[in-house]
Design a protein around this motif. Structure first.
Motif, short mmCIF file in Angstrom:
data_model
loop_
_atom_site.label_atom_id
_atom_site.label_comp_id
_atom_site.label_asym_id
_atom_site.label_seq_id
_atom_site.Cartn_x
_atom_site.Cartn_y
_atom_site.Cartn_z
N VAL A 1 0.85 -1.19 0.00
CA VAL A 1 0.00 0.00 0.00
C VAL A 1 0.89 1.24 0.00
O VAL A 1 1.61 1.50 0.96
N ALA A 2 0.82 2.02 -1.08
CA ALA A 2 1.69 3.18 -1.24
C ALA A 2 0.96 4.51 -1.08
O ALA A 2 1.54 5.58 -1.28
N SER A 3 -0.30 4.46 -0.68
CA SER A 3 -1.09 5.67 -0.47
C SER A 3 -2.13 5.41 0.61
O SER A 3 -2.77 4.35 0.61
N PRO A 4 -2.26 6.31 1.59
CA PRO A 4 -1.54 7.58 1.75
C PRO A 4 -0.08 7.36 2.18
O PRO A 4 0.28 6.26 2.65
N TRP A 5 0.74 8.42 2.03
CA TRP A 5 2.17 8.31 2.33
C TRP A 5 2.68 9.66 2.81
O TRP A 5 2.30 10.71 2.28
N GLU A 6 3.54 9.63 3.81
CA GLU A 6 4.17 10.85 4.30
C GLU A 6 5.66 10.63 4.51
O GLU A 6 6.09 9.51 4.83
N ILE A 7 6.43 11.68 4.31
CA ILE A 7 7.86 11.66 4.61
C ILE A 7 8.13 12.74 5.65
O ILE A 7 7.73 13.90 5.48
N ALA A 8 8.81 12.34 6.73
CA ALA A 8 9.20 13.29 7.78
C ALA A 8 10.64 13.72 7.53
O ALA A 8 11.53 12.88 7.40
N ILE A 9 10.86 15.03 7.45
CA ILE A 9 12.20 15.58 7.24
C ILE A 9 12.58 16.38 8.47
O ILE A 9 11.87 17.32 8.85
N GLY A 10 13.69 15.98 9.13
CA GLY A 10 14.05 16.65 10.38
C GLY A 10 15.53 16.54 10.67
O GLY A 10 16.35 16.52 9.78
N GLY A 11 15.84 16.47 11.96
CA GLY A 11 17.24 16.45 12.38
C GLY A 11 17.77 17.86 12.53
O GLY A 11 17.09 18.75 13.07
N LEU A 12 18.96 18.10 12.03
CA LEU A 12 19.64 19.38 12.18
C LEU A 12 19.17 20.37 11.12
O LEU A 12 19.89 20.76 10.19
N VAL A 13 17.91 20.78 11.26
CA VAL A 13 17.30 21.72 10.32
C VAL A 13 16.54 22.78 11.12
O VAL A 13 16.13 22.54 12.26
N ASN A 14 16.32 23.91 10.50
CA ASN A 14 15.56 24.98 11.14
C ASN A 14 14.07 24.84 10.92
O ASN A 14 13.27 25.35 11.72
N LYS A 15 13.68 24.16 9.86
CA LYS A 15 12.26 24.05 9.52
C LYS A 15 11.89 22.60 9.24
O LYS A 15 11.65 22.22 8.08
N PRO A 16 11.82 21.76 10.28
CA PRO A 16 11.39 20.38 10.03
C PRO A 16 9.97 20.35 9.48
O PRO A 16 9.15 21.23 9.79
#
Length: 339
Positions: free
Chosen positions: A121-136
């Motif tokens: 199952v490929a939908s719905p799908w989310e990617i979380a982008i974080g770590g050493l960033v100012n705007k996760p």
């Protein structure tokens, strides 16, 4: 000379888990161990030089609108798409690209992956982008496509095993996403993580591998324009066997660096652990740049086989032919040591 199709020359698969791999290594007694892309094919076939490398960029087309829905057979007709890459190599067919797949989360058998991934199952799908960033941020697939746009790029993909394909991927440069989250000055690497779903991915039942699949790039590599986050192939949504719904494609590195079905991207200060480098560090380096001068411990990397090119082999190009775009990233490095 008799011609063979990619179906006729599928290399014999080697089914060994990480435990058996480590046992063979500890014994130092030879024998076949598992490879990130399977065992090497025959090396006594004729070698062709292939097209002459140029410094030109790969073909790029800016796209608008949604991709066609994923389909099991056939490719979208698009007369505007170039028929070759920038070196004159013909595209690998849609059928081969979608039925000859390395995706160990489903199977080590390349030709079984398409069948075993039909329930993914490929939908719905989310990617979380974080770590050493100012705007996760956390983005779904629609947000990824609309915010960063889509373009089609024809890339060569070289497997560490010694076979290769030429593919029209659809996606956007990873650097656009990284710029949006604003990396902090301490961020030196980018870590990627695939989905963990053993109920839908039978290969994840093999506990000899450190699931979930993880990969990493140095941040300057990730910011190079060639590094692509991909959501489609041949003008269609990615199929599960190709890494749906979003994967990475890094065309100057061996294919195992192009992680599939991504759910998490973190910017980090230290070099991240990656699945294949952790599993067999003497065989699968962190950088994994295509380098014909550095052999795999169990086979030569000097030549490669296009999967629709019969048994003939062609000479492997440094950085897979993308040296004009990426060689400067490694100035001063000994690429035989930092493989």
């Amino acid at each position: 000379m008799e011609r063979f199709s990619w179906r006729d020359i599928t290399p014999e698969e080697v089914y060994l888990s990480r435990r058996r791999l480590l046992g063979v290594a500890a014994a130092a007694a030879g024998g076949a161990a598992i490879a990130a892309c399977g065992p090497a094919s025959r090396t006594d076939a004729p070698v062709t030089t292939g097209p002459t490398p140029t410094s030109g960029p790969p073909p790029v087309r800016t796209l608008s609108g949604a991709l066609e829905p994923a389909a099991a057979e056939g490719a979208a007709t698009d007369v505007a798409r170039p028929a070759t890459d920038e070196l004159g190599a013909p595209l690998t067919s849609f059928d081969a690209v979608t039925h000859y797949n390395n995706f160990y989360e489903f199977s080590t058998n390349k030709e079984a992956v398409a069948r075993l991934s039909t329930g993914f199952v490929a939908s719905p799908w989310e990617i979380a982008i974080g770590g050493l960033v100012n705007k996760p941020m956390t983005l779904d697939l629609d947000a990824l496509r609309t915010r960063f746009g889509l373009e089609e790029r024809i890339y060569r993909l070289r497997c560490v095993e010694g076979w290769s394909i030429v593919v029209p991927w659809v996606g956007f440069p990873l650097r656009k996403l990284l710029a949006a989250v604003e990396p902090q000055s301490s961020a030196a690497f980018v870590r990627f993580e695939s989905v963990l779903r053993p109920d839908q991915m039978p290969g994840q039942g093999d506990h000899g591998f450190p699931w979930p699949y993880t990969e990493g790039l140095r941040i300057d590599e990730a910011m190079n324009d060639l590094a692509l986050l991909v959501t489609g192939v041949y003008g269609r949504d990615l199929l599960p066997q190709n890494g749906a719904p979003v994967r990475l494609v890094v065309p100057w590195k061996y294919g195992f660096k192009s992680i599939k079905s991504i759910v998490k991207i973190d910017l980090v200060a230290d070099k991240p652990t990656t699945l294949w480098n952790e599993t067999a560090p003497d065989e699968y380096g962190f950088f994994a740049n295509v380098n014909p001068a550095v052999d795999h411990p169990r086979w030569s990397q000097a030549t490669e086989r296009r999967i629709e090119g019969g048994l003939s082999r062609r000479r492997t190009l440094p950085f897979n032919g993308y040296d004009a775009q990426v060689a400067s990233l490694y100035t001063g490095m000994d690429l035989k040591v930092s493989f």
